[in-house]
Design an enzyme around this catalytic site. Structure first.
Site, PDB file in Angstrom:
ATOM      1  N   HIS A   1       0.852  -1.190   0.000  1.00  0.00           N
ATOM      2  CA  HIS A   1       0.000   0.000   0.000  1.00  0.00           C
ATOM      3  C   HIS A   1       0.889   1.243   0.000  1.00  0.00           C
ATOM      4  CE1 HIS A   1      -3.496  -2.517   1.013  1.00  0.00           C
ATOM      5  NE2 HIS A   1      -2.660  -3.161   1.803  1.00  0.00           N
TER       6      HIS A   1
ATOM      7  N   HIS B 187      -4.701   2.734  -3.810  1.00  0.00           N
ATOM      8  CA  HIS B 187      -4.760   2.145  -2.470  1.00  0.00           C
ATOM      9  C   HIS B 187      -3.776   0.997  -2.312  1.00  0.00           C
ATOM     10  CE1 HIS B 187      -6.342   0.624   1.301  1.00  0.00           C
ATOM     11  NE2 HIS B 187      -6.467  -0.570   0.742  1.00  0.00           N
TER      12      HIS B 187
ATOM     13  N   GLU C  84     -20.165  -1.590  23.793  1.00  0.00           N
ATOM     14  CA  GLU C  84     -19.350  -2.767  24.125  1.00  0.00           C
ATOM     15  C   GLU C  84     -18.081  -2.864  23.291  1.00  0.00           C
ATOM     16  OE1 GLU C  84     -23.514  -3.842  25.428  1.00  0.00           O
ATOM     17  OE2 GLU C  84     -22.624  -2.969  23.599  1.00  0.00           O
TER      18      GLU C  84
ATOM     19  N   HIS D 212     -30.497 -13.116  25.023  1.00  0.00           N
ATOM     20  CA  HIS D 212     -29.573 -12.803  26.104  1.00  0.00           C
ATOM     21  C   HIS D 212     -28.928 -14.052  26.698  1.00  0.00           C
ATOM     22  CE1 HIS D 212     -31.231  -8.857  25.761  1.00  0.00           C
ATOM     23  NE2 HIS D 212     -30.718  -8.398  26.892  1.00  0.00           N
TER      24      HIS D 212
END
Length: 693
Positions: free
Chosen positions: A43, A277, A439, A501
C-alpha cells in the site's frame, strides 16, 4: 502541474525551508512508491500523500526520542490506518530508530521487521498492532483516557505525565462503528490530549467515498464535542506545522484535524483513484513520480536516502535527546516534590516501563495480592453467584488502585460497581469509567489503557454481548495485553430474558482466540483463586465468565490456588476415581458432583474434574495433566451449558459430551436448563453409557 520539484513542493509551500528539506520530503514520498513497485504488492498511496505531514510530525511536533522508543514521557502516534505501514516505517528509518533501509525494503516478507500492518513489539516505534480499521482510533482513546487520569492523579500541573496522543486514520476507520463509539465517549470525557488526524482523501477500494460515505464528518465530530481543525494543502509544511501545533493545545476538547489529500500524490495517472490504495503503480509511473519530485527516474532505494537527506531527518535524534533530557529533569523534580504520589504510582504500576520497572511491577503485584487476601471466601454450602464474589474482589482491589475500568451501563447487574466517583470532563482522576452502551469501543479502549501501561484494565458486560467485542479481543491477544473482561449471565440459566440474552456459543467461541484465557469458576473460592493467578501473570487478556444465579460452594479443597492456577484439578473423587471422570466448568460442576456421588453409591470410583480454564490446563506440566486425567482413564464425560464441540479433545472417542448446542428460550433459568438437558440425570446417563463401553 509541471513535473518539477519546485512546483510539487514549491518554496511557497515549504516556506523558508531549504532545498535539503525539500529533498528529504521528496525521498519520504518516493520510498513507498519504489518499495511497493519493487515487490508488486503493498500500500503506497496513503504513505505517499501523507509523507509531508509525517515529516512534520516526526521533526517538529511529536515529543519522541528515536534512541529510546519506549521513553515513558513520549507522545504516542497510533497508525489506525495500518495499511499505510510504509508511512510509519519510512519515518522510523529516516529519523534514526533502529530500523534499516533494508528492513523497509523487506516489508511484508516472512520474518521481516516491517510486517504488512504494524505489530506491537515487532518494530521499534510501533505503538500498537493495527490493521482492522477503527481499532486504532478506539484504542488511542484508551491511551489518552489513561494518560489524562495518570496526570490528574499523580502529576497534576507538572506536565510530566501529559503526552499528546495522535492517531492517524482514514475514511475506512471513520466508517467503522467502533471509532464512532469511542469518539463519542472521548468528546463526553473531554480528552483534550487526543488528536485524530483524518486523511480525507475521499477514496476507498470500491470507488469514491460518495458511493457509501457522504456524511459530514466534520459536523459529526463537532456534535461529539470535538474541536475541528483543517489542513487545506496537505503538501504545505508550514500550514501542517501551524495546525498540528494548535491541535496540541489543551482546550478541554479532543481535536479532529481534517487533511484534504490526494491518495497516491504526486502520481498523475494513479493518484486520486482507487488503484492508488494497493499494488504497484507500474515502472513508468513510479519513474514519473520520481521525476516529479526532482529525483532521477532510475534512482534506487539507496539513491533516495542520501547523506544530505539523513542530515536533515536525523536531526530528530538531537531534538529527541533534548526533549528527553528536559523531561527527565522534570521527572526528577516531580519525584523530589511529591513522594506520596511517587509511591502511589509505583504501587499501581504493572507494565514495567518505569525506570525501575521490575521493582514497580513486583511492588504492584504484592500490593494487589495483599488486598485480595482480605476478601473472605463464601462458606461451604452457601449459594452465592460467582458474579457476587467477583464483585467483592473488585471492591477490595479498588483499595489497591492497580485496576481501572468500568462497565457498559451494567455495573450493578454485573456486580462491578465500586466506590468513588466516575471519570468525567471535570473529574479526569475518577475511580471508574461509565463506558455507556458501547461494548465494542469499551473493549478497544481497554487495549489503550493497557498500552498506556499503568493499570490493569477491566470492563464488564453480559456474556452474550461479547460478540460485539471480538475484533478488540483478538488484537489484545495478538499484542499480549493484560486486559480483564468480566462477563456475567453465563448460560441459558439467565432465564426469562430469553434466547437473545442467553449465551450458547460464546464460551466456545472465546476459547478459539489464541492467547485469550477463558476462566469459568465453579464457585466463590475458585473465583478468588483465579484472581490470584490473573494478578500474578500480567500478560495476555482474560475473559472471566461468571454466573448470575447462585451456585453452591463446593466441599473444601486443599491447595486450591495451585489447582486453579493449573486450570483443572480433581475437585472430588470416590476411591481412587479410576472408573470414570466427569469434567465440568462453572455452574455445571455441581451437576457433575451430584452425578459422581450417585455413582459412588453404586460402587463406581468416579472423579469430578473442575476445569475453570482450559487454556491454563493445556499449558500445565504434562505430569499435572496426567495426574488429573490419567491417559488410561478413557471413560470420560464433559459437561458444559454451551456448545460442546471442543470438549471432545478431552473425552476422546470413548467419551461423551453433555452440552447445549441450540439456542435457549424464555422461561425460568432452571426450567430452561432442564429443557435443554442440563441436569444431573443427563450427566448420570452419559456416565453409565461410557462405563458400559
Amino acid at each position: 502541474m509541471a513535473d518539477d520539484v519546485t512546483t510539487i513542493l514549491p518554496d511557497s509551500v515549504l516556506g523558508a525551508r531549504h532545498d535539503a528539506e525539500r529533498r528529504a520530503v521528496a525521498a519520504a514520498v518516493a520510498i513507498p512508491a519504489h518499495v511497493v513497485q519493487a515487490k508488486g504488492h503493498g500500500h503506497a498511496g496513503t504513505a505517499m500523500a501523507m509523507a509531508p505531514l509525517a515529516h512534520v510530525l516526526f521533526q517538529r511536533i511529536l515529543r519522541h526520542d528515536p534512541a529510546d522508543p519506549t521513553w515513558e514521557g513520549r507522545d504516542r502516534l497510533v497508525l489506525s490506518a495500518g495499511h499505510a505501514s510504509l508511512l510509519l516505517y519510512t519515518q522510523l528509518h529516516l529519523t534514526g530508530y533502529d530500523l534499516a533501509l533494508a528492513d523497509v525494503a523487506a516489508s511484508r516478507q516472512l520474518d521481516a521487521r516491517t510486517p504488512g500492518h504494524p505489530e506491537l513489539g515487532h518494530t521499534a516505534g510501533v505503538e500498537m498492532s493495527t490493521g482492522p480499521l477503527g481499532q486504532g482510533v478506539a484504542s488511542a482513546v484508551g491511551i489518552a483516557l489513561a494518560a489524562r487520569r495518570d496526570e490528574a492523579l499523580h502529576g497534576a500541573g507538572t506536565g510530566v505525565f501529559d503526552p499528546t496522543v495522535f492517531v492517524l486514520a482514514g475514511d475506512g476507520c471513520l466508517q467503522e462503528g467502533v471509532s464512532g463509539e469511542a469518539s463519542s465517549l472521548a468528546g463526553t470525557l473531554g480528552l483534550e490530549n487526543l488528536v485524530l488526524i483524518w486523511d480525507d482523501n475521499r477514496i476507498t477500494i470500491d470507488g469514491g467515498t460518495d458511493v457509501a460515505f457522504d456524511e459530514d464528518v466534520r459536523a459529526r465530530y463537532a456534535a461529539y464535542g470535538w474541536r475541528v481543525l483543517e489542513i487545506e494543502d496537505f503538501r504545505d509544511l508550514a500550514e501542517i506545522e501551524r495546525v498540528l501545533s494548535a491541535a496540541k493545545e489543551r482546550t478541554g476538547r479532543p481535536t479532529l484535524v481534517a487533511v484534504r489529500s490526494t491518495i497516491g500524490w504526486p502520481s498523475r495517472v494513479i493518484g486520486g483513484t482507487p488503484a492508488a490504495h494497493s499494488g504497484g503503480f507500474g515502472d513508468a509511473e513510479v519513474a514519473a513520480v520520481k521525476t516529479a519530485l526532482g529525483i532521477a527516474a532510475d534512482a534506487s532505494l539507496d539513491d533516495l536516502v542520501t547523506p544530505e537527506v539523513l542530515t536533515v531527518t536525523r536531526r530528530a535524534l538531537e531534538r529527541g535527546a533534548r526533549l528527553h533530557g528536559e523531561w527527565r529533569d522534570a521527572y526528577a523534580a516531580w519525584m523530589e516534590s511529591a513522594p506520596g504520589r511517587v509511591m502511589m504510582r509505583r504501587c499501581s504500576g504493572v507494565a514495567g516501563w518505569h525506570t525501575d520497572g521490575g521493582f514497580a511491577g513486583a511492588l504492584a503485584m504484592e500490593a494487589g495480592l495483599a488486598e485480595l487476601d482480605a476478601v473472605e471466601a463464601p462458606a461451604e454450602g452457601a449459594s452465592v453467584a460467582t458474579r457476587a464474589t467477583n464483585g467483592a474482589v473488585l471492591q477490595a482491589l479498588q483499595q489497591w488502585g492497580g485496576l481501572f475500568g468500568g462497565s457498559a451501563d451494567l455495573s450493578g447487574s454485573t456486580s462491578v460497581a465500586v466506590p468513588g466517583e466516575a471519570m468525567s470532563r471535570a473529574n479526569p482522576g475518577g475511580d471508574f469509567v461509565h463506558f455507556g452502551v458501547r461494548e465494542h469501543a469499551m473493549a478497544a479502549i481497554l487495549s489503550g489503557i493497557a498500552l498506556h501501561g499503568l493499570w490493569r484494565p477491566y470492563a464488564s458486560t453480559y456474556l452474550a454481548f461479547s460478540d460485539y467485542q471480538r475484533p478488540a479481543l483478538r488484537l489484545q491477544a495478538l499484542m499480549g495485553l493484560p486486559a480483564i473482561h468480566v462477563y456475567t449471565h453465563d448460560s441459558v440459566a439467565v432465564g426469562e430474558d430469553g434466547p437473545t440474552h442467553q449465551p450458547v456459543e460464546q464460551v466456545a467461541a472465546l476459547r478459539t482466540i489464541p492467547g485469550l484465557d477463558v476462566v469459568r469458576p465453579a464457585d466463590g473460592p475458585e473465583v478468588l483463586a483465579a484472581w490470584r493467578r490473573i494478578l500474578s501473570a500480567p500478560t495476555g487478556p482474560t475473559a472471566l465468565v461468571l454466573s448470575r444465579q447462585g451456585l453452591p460452594v463446593l466441599p473444601a479443597r486443599a491447595d486450591l490456588d495451585e489447582s486453579v492456577a493449573h486450570g483443572g484439578y480433581v475437585a472430588w473423587q470416590h476411591g481412587d476415581g479410576s472408573d470414570v471422570a466427569l469434567i465440568a466448568t462453572g455452574s455445571e460442576v455441581q451437576l457433575a458432583l451430584a452425578a459422581a456421588q450417585a455413582l459412588a453409591a453404586e460402587g463406581v470410583a468416579a472423579r469430578v474434574v473442575s476445569m475453570p480454564c482450559v487454556e491454563w490446563f493445556s499449558s500445565a506440566p504434562a505430569e499435572w495433566r496426567d495426574e488429573v486425567l490419567p491417559p488410561t482413564l478413557r471413560a470420560r464425560v464433559a459437561v458444559e451449558a454451551g456448545r460442546g464441540d471442543a470438549w471432545w479433545r478431552w473425552v476422546g472417542l470413548d467419551g461423551r459430551v453433555v452440552s447445549i448446542d441450540e439456542f435457549g428460550e424464555s422461561g425460568a433459568g432452571d426450567q430452561v436448563m432442564a429443557r435443554r438437558g442440563m441436569t444431573t440425570d443427563a450427566v448420570l446417563a452419559a456416565a453409565h453409557e461410557v462405563l458400559a463401553r
